[in-house]
Design a protein around this motif. Structure first.
Motif, PDB file in Angstrom:
ATOM      1  N   MET A  99       6.553  -8.684   1.277  1.00  0.00           N
ATOM      2  CA  MET A  99       6.301  -9.726   0.399  1.00  0.00           C
ATOM      3  C   MET A  99       4.974 -10.562   0.706  1.00  0.00           C
ATOM      4  O   MET A  99       5.340 -11.116   1.929  1.00  0.00           O
ATOM      5  N   ILE A 100       4.045 -10.715  -0.047  1.00  0.00           N
ATOM      6  CA  ILE A 100       3.070 -11.596   0.423  1.00  0.00           C
ATOM      7  C   ILE A 100       3.322 -12.948  -0.161  1.00  0.00           C
ATOM      8  O   ILE A 100       3.557 -13.247  -1.386  1.00  0.00           O
ATOM      9  N   THR A 101       3.080 -13.885   0.560  1.00  0.00           N
ATOM     10  CA  THR A 101       3.270 -15.511   0.245  1.00  0.00           C
ATOM     11  C   THR A 101       2.146 -15.883  -0.516  1.00  0.00           C
ATOM     12  O   THR A 101       1.063 -15.217  -0.408  1.00  0.00           O
ATOM     13  N   LYS A 102       2.240 -17.107  -1.029  1.00  0.00           N
ATOM     14  CA  LYS A 102       1.246 -17.402  -2.060  1.00  0.00           C
ATOM     15  C   LYS A 102      -0.086 -18.053  -0.961  1.00  0.00           C
ATOM     16  O   LYS A 102      -1.161 -17.955  -1.388  1.00  0.00           O
ATOM     17  N   ASN A 103       0.171 -18.598   0.122  1.00  0.00           N
ATOM     18  CA  ASN A 103      -0.861 -18.758   1.075  1.00  0.00           C
ATOM     19  C   ASN A 103      -1.706 -17.476   1.334  1.00  0.00           C
ATOM     20  O   ASN A 103      -2.918 -17.768   1.435  1.00  0.00           O
ATOM     21  N   LEU A 138      -2.185 -15.079  -0.576  1.00  0.00           N
ATOM     22  CA  LEU A 138      -2.911 -14.765  -1.693  1.00  0.00           C
ATOM     23  C   LEU A 138      -4.284 -15.457  -1.936  1.00  0.00           C
ATOM     24  O   LEU A 138      -5.208 -14.930  -2.179  1.00  0.00           O
ATOM     25  N   PHE A 139      -4.287 -16.725  -1.457  1.00  0.00           N
ATOM     26  CA  PHE A 139      -5.352 -17.616  -1.403  1.00  0.00           C
ATOM     27  C   PHE A 139      -6.252 -17.063  -0.284  1.00  0.00           C
ATOM     28  O   PHE A 139      -7.353 -17.316  -0.381  1.00  0.00           O
ATOM     29  N   LYS A 170     -15.908 -12.128  -3.182  1.00  0.00           N
ATOM     30  CA  LYS A 170     -15.840 -12.202  -1.801  1.00  0.00           C
ATOM     31  C   LYS A 170     -14.304 -12.022  -1.418  1.00  0.00           C
ATOM     32  O   LYS A 170     -13.414 -13.028  -1.617  1.00  0.00           O
ATOM     33  N   VAL A 171     -13.912 -11.028  -0.341  1.00  0.00           N
ATOM     34  CA  VAL A 171     -12.386 -11.032   0.059  1.00  0.00           C
ATOM     35  C   VAL A 171     -12.278 -10.941   1.317  1.00  0.00           C
ATOM     36  O   VAL A 171     -13.279 -10.569   2.222  1.00  0.00           O
ATOM     37  N   LEU A 172     -11.140 -11.172   1.881  1.00  0.00           N
ATOM     38  CA  LEU A 172     -10.846 -10.875   3.344  1.00  0.00           C
ATOM     39  C   LEU A 172     -11.049  -9.499   3.693  1.00  0.00           C
ATOM     40  O   LEU A 172     -10.912  -8.456   3.066  1.00  0.00           O
ATOM     41  N   LEU A 203      -2.740  -7.376  -6.406  1.00  0.00           N
ATOM     42  CA  LEU A 203      -1.775  -8.196  -6.660  1.00  0.00           C
ATOM     43  C   LEU A 203      -2.055  -9.583  -6.494  1.00  0.00           C
ATOM     44  O   LEU A 203      -1.538 -10.209  -7.409  1.00  0.00           O
ATOM     45  N   ALA A 204      -3.032 -10.142  -5.590  1.00  0.00           N
ATOM     46  CA  ALA A 204      -3.383 -11.335  -5.712  1.00  0.00           C
ATOM     47  C   ALA A 204      -4.082 -12.038  -6.971  1.00  0.00           C
ATOM     48  O   ALA A 204      -3.741 -12.817  -7.279  1.00  0.00           O
ATOM     49  N   ILE A 205      -4.956 -10.970  -7.536  1.00  0.00           N
ATOM     50  CA  ILE A 205      -5.489 -11.290  -8.770  1.00  0.00           C
ATOM     51  C   ILE A 205      -4.584 -11.514 -10.075  1.00  0.00           C
ATOM     52  O   ILE A 205      -4.518 -12.400 -10.668  1.00  0.00           O
ATOM     53  N   GLN A 206      -3.719 -10.344  -9.870  1.00  0.00           N
ATOM     54  CA  GLN A 206      -2.688 -10.502 -10.969  1.00  0.00           C
ATOM     55  C   GLN A 206      -1.614 -11.537 -10.734  1.00  0.00           C
ATOM     56  O   GLN A 206      -1.369 -12.280 -12.026  1.00  0.00           O
ATOM     57  N   LYS A 207      -1.371 -12.148  -9.726  1.00  0.00           N
ATOM     58  CA  LYS A 207      -0.401 -13.151  -9.356  1.00  0.00           C
ATOM     59  C   LYS A 207      -1.066 -14.476  -9.827  1.00  0.00           C
ATOM     60  O   LYS A 207      -0.508 -15.511 -10.477  1.00  0.00           O
TER      61      LYS A 207
END
Length: 100
Positions: A1-5, A7-8, A33-35, A45-49
């Motif tokens: 599970m990825i937290t909201k922090n 995702l940012f 630009k991503v990590l 997942l980050a973009i969709q959420k």
């Protein structure tokens, strides 16, 4: 599970250039630009959420840092990761013209 922090942290910023602007208008592709340690599934997942859009595919590129001259010294820029995110038809996400 990825937290909201997390995702940012994965999504750093939009990459603004002539090529990215042309891709956005022509074929609905967003350049971000991503990590550097993030995977395609984490990016998706980050973009969709965060933005509630449907994604067709994601391509990633590792961009090597350049060597620049600063006076008489060589300065090395960091390596970074770029993600080309193709949205499905009918989806809109435009950071340049502020359309979300």
């Amino acid at each position: 599970m990825i937290t909201k922090n997390k995702l940012f942290e994965i999504l750093s910023s939009p990459h603004v250039s002539e090529k990215s602007n042309r891709l956005l208008k022509k074929s609905n592709v967003i350049v971000l630009k991503v990590l550097i340690s993030s995977t395609k599934s984490e990016i998706k997942l980050a973009i969709q959420k965060l933005f509630s859009v449907n994604i067709k595919c994601i391509n990633t590129v590792l961009v090597k840092g350049k060597v620049k001259k600063h006076n008489r010294y060589n300065v090395y820029r960091k390596n970074w990761k770029k993600a080309y995110v193709t949205l499905q038809k009918g989806q809109k996400l435009d950071f340049i013209n502020h359309v979300l």
